[in-house]
Design an enzyme around this catalytic site. Structure first.
Site, PDB file in Angstrom:
ATOM      1  N   CYS A  23      -5.471   3.960  -4.595  1.00 53.55           N
ATOM      2  CA  CYS A  23      -5.624   2.618  -4.079  1.00 53.55           C
ATOM      3  C   CYS A  23      -6.856   1.827  -4.538  1.00 53.55           C
ATOM      4  O   CYS A  23      -6.733   0.830  -5.225  1.00 53.55           O
ATOM      5  CB  CYS A  23      -5.596   2.825  -2.602  1.00 53.55           C
ATOM      6  SG  CYS A  23      -6.346   1.623  -1.675  1.00 53.55           S
ATOM      7  N   ARG A  67      -7.293  -1.441  -7.140  1.00 51.05           N
ATOM      8  CA  ARG A  67      -7.796  -2.754  -6.702  1.00 51.05           C
ATOM      9  C   ARG A  67      -8.985  -3.196  -7.548  1.00 51.05           C
ATOM     10  O   ARG A  67      -9.160  -4.375  -7.837  1.00 51.05           O
ATOM     11  CB  ARG A  67      -8.159  -2.691  -5.210  1.00 51.05           C
ATOM     12  CG  ARG A  67      -6.912  -2.644  -4.354  1.00 51.05           C
ATOM     13  CD  ARG A  67      -7.111  -1.962  -3.012  1.00 51.05           C
ATOM     14  NE  ARG A  67      -5.842  -1.385  -2.598  1.00 51.05           N
ATOM     15  CZ  ARG A  67      -4.966  -1.994  -1.783  1.00 51.05           C
ATOM     16  NH1 ARG A  67      -5.249  -3.152  -1.247  1.00 51.05           N
ATOM     17  NH2 ARG A  67      -3.805  -1.428  -1.501  1.00 51.05           N
ATOM     18  N   HIS A  88       1.441   2.244   4.266  1.00 48.29           N
ATOM     19  CA  HIS A  88       0.510   3.381   4.317  1.00 48.29           C
ATOM     20  C   HIS A  88       0.574   4.023   5.713  1.00 48.29           C
ATOM     21  O   HIS A  88       0.743   3.318   6.696  1.00 48.29           O
ATOM     22  CB  HIS A  88      -0.894   2.832   4.032  1.00 48.29           C
ATOM     23  CG  HIS A  88      -1.930   3.855   3.693  1.00 48.29           C
ATOM     24  ND1 HIS A  88      -2.345   4.817   4.583  1.00 48.29           N
ATOM     25  CD2 HIS A  88      -2.648   4.070   2.572  1.00 48.29           C
ATOM     26  CE1 HIS A  88      -3.288   5.572   4.016  1.00 48.29           C
ATOM     27  NE2 HIS A  88      -3.479   5.140   2.782  1.00 48.29           N
ATOM     28  N   ASP A 146       0.242  -0.533  -5.117  1.00 48.78           N
ATOM     29  CA  ASP A 146      -1.060  -0.155  -5.678  1.00 48.78           C
ATOM     30  C   ASP A 146      -1.066   1.204  -6.361  1.00 48.78           C
ATOM     31  O   ASP A 146      -1.993   1.527  -7.108  1.00 48.78           O
ATOM     32  CB  ASP A 146      -2.156  -0.226  -4.606  1.00 48.78           C
ATOM     33  CG  ASP A 146      -1.907   0.719  -3.440  1.00 48.78           C
ATOM     34  OD1 ASP A 146      -0.773   1.225  -3.297  1.00 48.78           O
ATOM     35  OD2 ASP A 146      -2.846   0.956  -2.662  1.00 48.78           O
ATOM     36  N   ASN A 147      -0.056   2.009  -6.083  1.00 52.52           N
ATOM     37  CA  ASN A 147       0.082   3.336  -6.721  1.00 52.52           C
ATOM     38  C   ASN A 147       1.429   3.896  -6.287  1.00 52.52           C
ATOM     39  O   ASN A 147       2.155   3.243  -5.538  1.00 52.52           O
ATOM     40  CB  ASN A 147      -1.064   4.282  -6.318  1.00 52.52           C
ATOM     41  CG  ASN A 147      -1.385   4.279  -4.833  1.00 52.52           C
ATOM     42  OD1 ASN A 147      -2.458   3.845  -4.431  1.00 52.52           O
ATOM     43  ND2 ASN A 147      -0.447   4.700  -4.008  1.00 52.52           N
ATOM     44  N   LYS A 174      -6.422  -5.493   3.476  1.00 56.52           N
ATOM     45  CA  LYS A 174      -7.348  -4.399   3.195  1.00 56.52           C
ATOM     46  C   LYS A 174      -8.238  -4.726   1.996  1.00 56.52           C
ATOM     47  O   LYS A 174      -7.780  -5.306   1.018  1.00 56.52           O
ATOM     48  CB  LYS A 174      -6.487  -3.163   2.942  1.00 56.52           C
ATOM     49  CG  LYS A 174      -7.114  -2.032   2.199  1.00 56.52           C
ATOM     50  CD  LYS A 174      -6.180  -0.836   2.291  1.00 56.52           C
ATOM     51  CE  LYS A 174      -6.321   0.085   1.104  1.00 56.52           C
ATOM     52  NZ  LYS A 174      -5.411   1.240   1.196  1.00 56.52           N
ATOM     53  N   ASP A 210       0.832  -1.201   0.000  1.00 55.55           N
ATOM     54  CA  ASP A 210       0.000   0.000   0.000  1.00 55.55           C
ATOM     55  C   ASP A 210       0.875   1.263   0.000  1.00 55.55           C
ATOM     56  O   ASP A 210       1.535   1.557   0.993  1.00 55.55           O
ATOM     57  CB  ASP A 210      -0.877  -0.030   1.265  1.00 55.55           C
ATOM     58  CG  ASP A 210      -2.125   0.798   1.103  1.00 55.55           C
ATOM     59  OD1 ASP A 210      -2.224   1.546   0.131  1.00 55.55           O
ATOM     60  OD2 ASP A 210      -3.006   0.685   1.977  1.00 55.55           O
ATOM     61  N   ASP A 211       0.896   1.961  -1.118  1.00 59.27           N
ATOM     62  CA  ASP A 211       1.669   3.210  -1.244  1.00 59.27           C
ATOM     63  C   ASP A 211       3.182   2.985  -1.208  1.00 59.27           C
ATOM     64  O   ASP A 211       3.944   3.899  -0.888  1.00 59.27           O
ATOM     65  CB  ASP A 211       1.306   4.236  -0.147  1.00 59.27           C
ATOM     66  CG  ASP A 211      -0.119   4.731  -0.236  1.00 59.27           C
ATOM     67  OD1 ASP A 211      -0.834   4.335  -1.173  1.00 59.27           O
ATOM     68  OD2 ASP A 211      -0.520   5.530   0.631  1.00 59.27           O
ATOM     69  N   LYS A 222       1.605   9.468  -5.636  1.00 59.89           N
ATOM     70  CA  LYS A 222       0.200   9.031  -5.564  1.00 59.89           C
ATOM     71  C   LYS A 222      -0.746  10.194  -5.844  1.00 59.89           C
ATOM     72  O   LYS A 222      -0.504  11.307  -5.381  1.00 59.89           O
ATOM     73  CB  LYS A 222      -0.066   8.502  -4.151  1.00 59.89           C
ATOM     74  CG  LYS A 222      -1.499   8.065  -3.879  1.00 59.89           C
ATOM     75  CD  LYS A 222      -1.588   7.495  -2.469  1.00 59.89           C
ATOM     76  CE  LYS A 222      -2.984   6.989  -2.147  1.00 59.89           C
ATOM     77  NZ  LYS A 222      -3.047   6.384  -0.797  1.00 59.89           N
ATOM     78  N   HIS A 271     -11.321  -2.307   0.790  1.00 57.61           N
ATOM     79  CA  HIS A 271     -11.519  -0.979   0.179  1.00 57.61           C
ATOM     80  C   HIS A 271     -12.342  -1.044  -1.113  1.00 57.61           C
ATOM     81  O   HIS A 271     -12.273  -0.153  -1.938  1.00 57.61           O
ATOM     82  CB  HIS A 271     -10.155  -0.298  -0.097  1.00 57.61           C
ATOM     83  CG  HIS A 271     -10.231   1.202  -0.037  1.00 57.61           C
ATOM     84  ND1 HIS A 271      -9.218   2.029  -0.456  1.00 57.61           N
ATOM     85  CD2 HIS A 271     -11.227   2.026   0.388  1.00 57.61           C
ATOM     86  CE1 HIS A 271      -9.568   3.294  -0.290  1.00 57.61           C
ATOM     87  NE2 HIS A 271     -10.785   3.317   0.232  1.00 57.61           N
TER      88      HIS A 271
END
Ligand code: NAG
Length: 559
Positions: A54, A58, A219, A326-327, A119, A16-17, A384, A121
């Site tokens: 994010c 996904r 994150h 994810d980004n 996660k 994540d990030d 991001k 989301h």
């Protein structure tokens, strides 16, 4: 390389990030031996693209199509603040919608055992939870972020706060965080524990499996055990500019980046450059980066546990493992802006303790500056939330011993690929047809991605030919790419408010706008943009977006 008629197992791990050069396999200094090994046994991709945030990424991962079709046309947290634009728009439902056939739904029909830990989301309401989309086992944090330790503050009414709400579900049952989450919970360790439990469950029987592991690391809020943070003491004391050049140099040496690449200039929204910070301010900034690094190391260690487990099961050769971010790295505290800056300040001030000695602990709440973020995304522009390469180009590692031969220190693959390709790749490996246009009594869309299988086998040197059109849009930033050319539109106040044109083959840093040199090319791409809008039903919003959010978007060029 051995061949087998067994269906492959699939493991997808999403960070994540995570920044482009954070891990050692991509030029980073953070201790990440397990990802290094995975990379050496497989392939590293240098032109892999996601959405700039994010949940949209996904939605593309699980659907194989564009986020504006799959239900995350905009980050839902933002879309809700601008209902006049986005309410009731198809593709903007805010959850993975039912116009798409989700990867686990398709694989389930083919006899796969599917599980997710981490996660989600992709929908907060119960009818959108993972167990409704083909996951037989699930442990999920439903919102986009959470505290990494068990520290879930409540307001005066005794309810959890909306921001970082600890909404967890397990196998379709809502959890009570106070009683169902153990006191020694740490997100990355715990998500891995659950993943390993699902993987080794007797319920799997002899079935091939698909395991999705979606960490919330690294994150914010940055939190990690002191003993791991201590390993990075002093590592970042020379500041982000120094880190950026070290990482660029190492990535070039590794072959991740081309020799002579020109990085984009760094821009900041902060008051000060590193050199202008006081000693105390520098100590705080270094400490924050040390905590971040610790979180990445812990993630790597846990990935090692999973890879060891797969080996113990004797399934190593027959398991396709994919690791991605994810980004781009996070430089803007994006989700926080969705709640307005004042409310966010109030939240941190009321519920968290950011004294220096407390940083990294369960009740601290810190994130790094846009300057550290650009150390991680260089040579690409920004991070991001941006449609420039810094927001959408991510590290990707793929390993699958049955198909991909190990070569020396691993192979580095330059083809342009996107997160939408992952679903069709897996379906081809599993020898399953995509069900469009009908699936489980509903209409579903075709995928927009393309399979990598021939490319993974080294039978071709590209996945998408030079005529392939790919678009991006989030937060009113727009991009459209054809072959090596990319048109980029960043509205005011963040950008020029005009379409720009870049040749990514010679200028991945997007430093040299060619719109005046090749107006006909730009024109062609802008026409493709209109087609993309029509095909995906995306809602253009540059006219009101930044106005509506009233964020503080001043920025200046640093170095
Ligand atoms: C991939 O194919 C190309 C062209 O046939 C060849 O030159 C190269 O050595 C191959 N790479 C690997 C890792 O086998």
């Amino acid at each position: 390389m051995s061949s087998t008629n067994k269906k492959p197992n699939i493991i997808i791990i999403v960070a994540d990030d995570l920044g482009f050069t954070d891990t050692s396999a991509f030029g980073g200094e953070i201790n990440t031996p397990n990802l290094q090994k995975l990379a050496e046994n497989g392939l590293r991709f240098t032109d892999f693209h996601t959405a700039s945030a994010c949940s949209p990424t996904r939605s593309m991962l699980l659907s194989g199509t564009d986020n504006h079709i799959a239900g995350l046309g905009q980050m839902h947290e933002f879309a809700q603040r601008i209902p006049e634009k986005f309410a009731n728009k198809p593709g903007y439902e805010g959850y993975l919608n039912f116009k798409v056939a989700a990867l686990p739904e398709i694989l389930k029909d083919d006899g796969y055992y599917n599980f997710i830990s981490g996660k989600w989301h992709l929908g907060l309401s119960e009818e959108h939870w993972p167990d409704k989309r083909g996951f037989e086992k699930s442990f999920a944090l439903l919102p986009g972020a959470g505290n990494h330790y068990k520290y879930f503050p409540k307001n005066n009414d005794g309810n959890y706060l909306n921001f970082l709400n600890p909404l967890f579900e397990e196998n379709g049952k809502k959890l009570n965080p106070d009683t169902d989450i153990p006191d020694d919970y740490y997100s990355t360790d715990y998500f891995t524990d659950k993943f390993i439990k699902f993987l080794n469950s007797n319920d799997r029987k002899e079935r091939p499996f698909f395991g999705l592991l979606t960490y919330t690391a690294p994150h914010w809020p940055y939190q990690a055990p002191e003993s791991i943070i201590a390993k990075y003491k002093g590592v970042y004391d020379n500041g982000p500019e120094e880190l950026r050049s070290e990482r660029l140099n190492r990535a070039i040496k590794l072959g991740i980046l081309p020799e002579g690449v020109e990085p984009h200039k760094v821009e900041t929204q902060r008051e000060k450059a590193w050199k202008d910070l006081t000693k105390q301010e520098k100590e705080i900034e270094s400490k924050i980066m040390e905590i971040y690094a610790a979180m990445v190391e812990i993630m790597d260690k846990n990935i090692g546990r999973i890879l060891d487990n797969v080996k113990e099961l004797g399934e190593e050769d027959n398991t396709f493992v994919l690791f991605m971010s994810d980004n781009g790295a996070e430089g803007m505290m994006m989700e926080a802006l969705a709640t307005t800056a004042e409310r966010f300040q109030h939240f941190v001030g009321t519920y968290y303790n950011n004294d220096f000695e407390n940083l990294g602990k369960k009740d601290s709440f810190v994130w790094y500056s846009d300057q550290w973020a650009q150390a991680a995304t260089a040579p690409y522009y920004m991070y991001k939330m941006w449609a420039s390469e810094g927001g959408i180009r991510c590290p990707l590692i793929v390993s699958y011993p049955n198909l991909i031969e190990k070569k020396d220190d691993g192979q580095i693959k330059p083809a342009f690929v996107t997160v939408m390709d992952i679903l069709p790749t897996i379906l081809e490996l599993a020898k399953v047809e995509h069900p469009a246009p009908f699936f489980q009594n509903r209409n579903v869309v075709e995928v927009r991605g393309s399979s990598w299988v021939e490319y993974l086998k080294n039978n071709t040197d590209y996945v998408h030919d030079e005529n392939k059109i790919t678009g991006w849009e989030l937060f009113a930033q727009q991009a459209i790419r054809k072959g090596k050319y990319k048109a980029l539109y960043i509205p005011k106040p963040l950008g020029t408010d005009k379409w720009q044109l870049f040749d990514l083959s010679t200028d991945p840093g997007e430093t040299n706008d060619l719109s005046a040199v090749h107006p006909e090319l730009l024109n062609e791409l802008v026409n493709h943009w209109s087609e993309y809008v029509a095909e995906t039903g995306l809602v253009e919003c540059s006219d009101i977006f930044y106005e509506a959010l009233k964020g503080e978007y001043e920025k200046k060029v640093l170095y």
